[in-house]
Every structure is written in structure tokens, then in C-alpha cells.
Write an enzyme that holds these catalytic residues in place. Sequence first.
Site, mmCIF file in Angstrom:
data_model
loop_
_atom_site.group_PDB
_atom_site.id
_atom_site.type_symbol
_atom_site.label_atom_id
_atom_site.label_comp_id
_atom_site.label_asym_id
_atom_site.label_seq_id
_atom_site.Cartn_x
_atom_site.Cartn_y
_atom_site.Cartn_z
ATOM 1 N N ASP A 93 67.837 61.960 60.200
ATOM 2 C CA ASP A 93 66.911 62.475 59.193
ATOM 3 C C ASP A 93 65.462 62.115 59.519
ATOM 4 O O ASP A 93 65.191 61.043 60.070
ATOM 5 C CB ASP A 93 67.291 61.892 57.824
ATOM 6 C CG ASP A 93 66.668 62.655 56.671
ATOM 7 O OD1 ASP A 93 66.189 63.793 56.890
ATOM 8 O OD2 ASP A 93 66.658 62.118 55.549
ATOM 9 N N ASN A 108 62.981 64.491 60.924
ATOM 10 C CA ASN A 108 62.257 65.337 61.883
ATOM 11 C C ASN A 108 61.129 66.124 61.221
ATOM 12 O O ASN A 108 60.022 66.215 61.762
ATOM 13 C CB ASN A 108 63.219 66.322 62.556
ATOM 14 C CG ASN A 108 64.223 65.639 63.467
ATOM 15 O OD1 ASN A 108 64.015 64.523 63.914
ATOM 16 N ND2 ASN A 108 65.327 66.309 63.747
ATOM 17 N N HIS A 123 61.767 68.591 65.388
ATOM 18 C CA HIS A 123 63.135 68.694 65.891
ATOM 19 C C HIS A 123 63.187 68.463 67.400
ATOM 20 O O HIS A 123 64.110 67.814 67.908
ATOM 21 C CB HIS A 123 63.716 70.067 65.542
ATOM 22 C CG HIS A 123 63.906 70.289 64.076
ATOM 23 N ND1 HIS A 123 64.697 69.463 63.303
ATOM 24 C CD2 HIS A 123 63.413 71.245 63.235
ATOM 25 C CE1 HIS A 123 64.681 69.892 62.047
ATOM 26 N NE2 HIS A 123 63.911 70.970 61.985
ATOM 27 N N TRP A 171 71.203 75.996 55.921
ATOM 28 C CA TRP A 171 70.953 77.439 55.878
ATOM 29 C C TRP A 171 69.938 77.804 54.800
ATOM 30 O O TRP A 171 69.349 78.892 54.836
ATOM 31 C CB TRP A 171 72.253 78.199 55.620
ATOM 32 C CG TRP A 171 73.255 78.130 56.726
ATOM 33 C CD1 TRP A 171 74.410 77.412 56.749
ATOM 34 C CD2 TRP A 171 73.198 78.816 57.986
ATOM 35 N NE1 TRP A 171 75.080 77.592 57.934
ATOM 36 C CE2 TRP A 171 74.360 78.457 58.723
ATOM 37 C CE3 TRP A 171 72.273 79.694 58.575
ATOM 38 C CZ2 TRP A 171 74.622 78.944 59.996
ATOM 39 C CZ3 TRP A 171 72.545 80.176 59.846
ATOM 40 C CH2 TRP A 171 73.699 79.813 60.541
ATOM 41 N N ARG A 220 67.093 76.475 54.339
ATOM 42 C CA ARG A 220 65.720 76.293 54.817
ATOM 43 C C ARG A 220 65.125 77.647 55.227
ATOM 44 O O ARG A 220 65.859 78.632 55.397
ATOM 45 C CB ARG A 220 65.708 75.316 55.994
ATOM 46 C CG ARG A 220 66.087 73.901 55.581
ATOM 47 C CD ARG A 220 65.993 72.945 56.744
ATOM 48 N NE ARG A 220 66.279 71.569 56.325
ATOM 49 C CZ ARG A 220 66.260 70.523 57.130
ATOM 50 N NH1 ARG A 220 65.983 70.687 58.419
ATOM 51 N NH2 ARG A 220 66.520 69.309 56.670
ATOM 52 N N LEU A 252 82.381 58.648 76.992
ATOM 53 C CA LEU A 252 81.879 58.725 75.620
ATOM 54 C C LEU A 252 82.205 60.090 75.057
ATOM 55 O O LEU A 252 82.019 61.108 75.737
ATOM 56 C CB LEU A 252 80.362 58.499 75.585
ATOM 57 C CG LEU A 252 79.633 58.783 74.260
ATOM 58 C CD1 LEU A 252 80.058 57.778 73.183
ATOM 59 C CD2 LEU A 252 78.116 58.746 74.449
#
Length: 259
Positions: A33, A35, A50, A82, A84, A144
Site C-alpha cells: 500500500d 503507491n 506504481h 476496478w 479506480r 521461492l
Amino acid sequence: MLNRQEWEHLSEEELKGMLDPERLPRHVAIIMDGNRRWAKQRGLPILQGHRAGSRATRQVIEACVELGIPILTLYAFSTENWRRPSLEVQGLLRLIEVTLKRERDELNSNGIRVRHIGSTNGLPESLVKILQDTEEMTKENKTLLVNVAINYGGRNELVRAIRAIAKKVALGEISPDEIDEDFVKAHLDTDGLPDPDLLIRTGSEWRVSNFLLWQIAYTELYVTPTLWPDFTKKNFLLALLDYQHRERRFGGISHVTSR
């Protein structure tokens, strides 16, 4: 013994030295959170925030590889995103697509497996193809596992699982009495994986935002004011150190180690 405030003045190497390698989390989840706020604070277009956040993603992946943490789940795009502005949504999805395409060869060469969790409904076909190709390319990697949550919502995941289970009941494949926690878990996007031991949220917000609602029942939460684009390996190490100083009881009263 140093207190938590003093940890922040230590170097990365000093913080690593304080970690117990036997008590590292097996699975770390992150709500990335901040960006948008990062970009606004600098008078930059939202998408620049972003883009800056992708650097933090790389640092955390590198840290997981260095420390031997086997599973990382990243909340990249939620079902609520969505709502935004359409230009931001299109730009963010395009950025995810471009980043995956650019980075997947290096991820693959470093033994990193990429797996998409969430729904593909509504996603651009080109992004779906990149996700599928990347999953196929990296499926045998063991260093990973990075779960990328795109068009993901915890409630949506549970609805999809309930529908799948209901169809099996309707077809007579199972009886309702056969449905238990393990059966439900097997129908979630994270089937086969341990639940997160640690959930990190950047940007100071104290909420889980519809992320892994089933899986985080006993996950340790760590919230930092650091915005995601400013999140570094050192911030990640601080979160891990904080995690190792907690006593996990899972509803009981006896001591349970973080591992």
C-alpha cells in the site's frame, strides 16, 4: 538487549545477524500500500508511484531468496481496484504485464516460481497469457514461490470455492457431511500451501482489505508507516525481527515458536 526503536539504527547486515534462521516465517504475505500517496506527495502521476513500487517488490524478492523464505504472496491488484479511474486501472494492469514479461527470464534463472491467484475474469487477454506463460515457464522452480494476487479478493475467492463445492454436492460426488476445513482449503487459490505466518502492510492502514480472509486466521500482522515505494530490504528485515519477538499461541496457552 536493543529495543524496537533502536533496531532502526542498525545496518542490514546487523539486522540479519540478529535473525534466528530457524524461526523465519515460511510464508510472508504483503499488502503493498502507498503507491498513490507516494506519487501525490511528489506531484507525480499516479502510475509513477506504481512504477516506483516495482523496485520495492524486487528488493523483497531478493531478500526472501537470500534468507531462504520459501513463499511470498503479493497483493498486486484487488477486485476492488476496478473502482479506480479507468486510465489508472488500465495503466496498472499494463505495468504488471510489462514487468512480468521483462523480469520473468531472470526470475526463472534464479529458481523463482510465479503463480497467479485470483480470478482471470475481466483481465486483458494479453495479461492472462503472460501469467499463464510465466506459470508454465517457472512451474518446476523450487527456490521461492511468488504468488501474485491479481484481480483477487478474499470474499470472491470464498464464493468461487463455495460454488465449486456446491457443484460437487449437487452432482452427488460428495455429501455435505464430508465438507470440513481441509476440504474447503483444497478449493482455495492457495491450495497446497501453508497459511501465511506474517502479513506485512505498508502505508499505516490497519485493515486487511479483503486479502486472504480464510488464510490469515492466525497470521501475525505487521503494519509500517513506510509507503510501498520506499520499502527496502532493511524494512523487510525489521518486520521479520519484530515477528521473531512474538509468541504465537494459535488460540492456546502454551508457547509456540514462530517457525
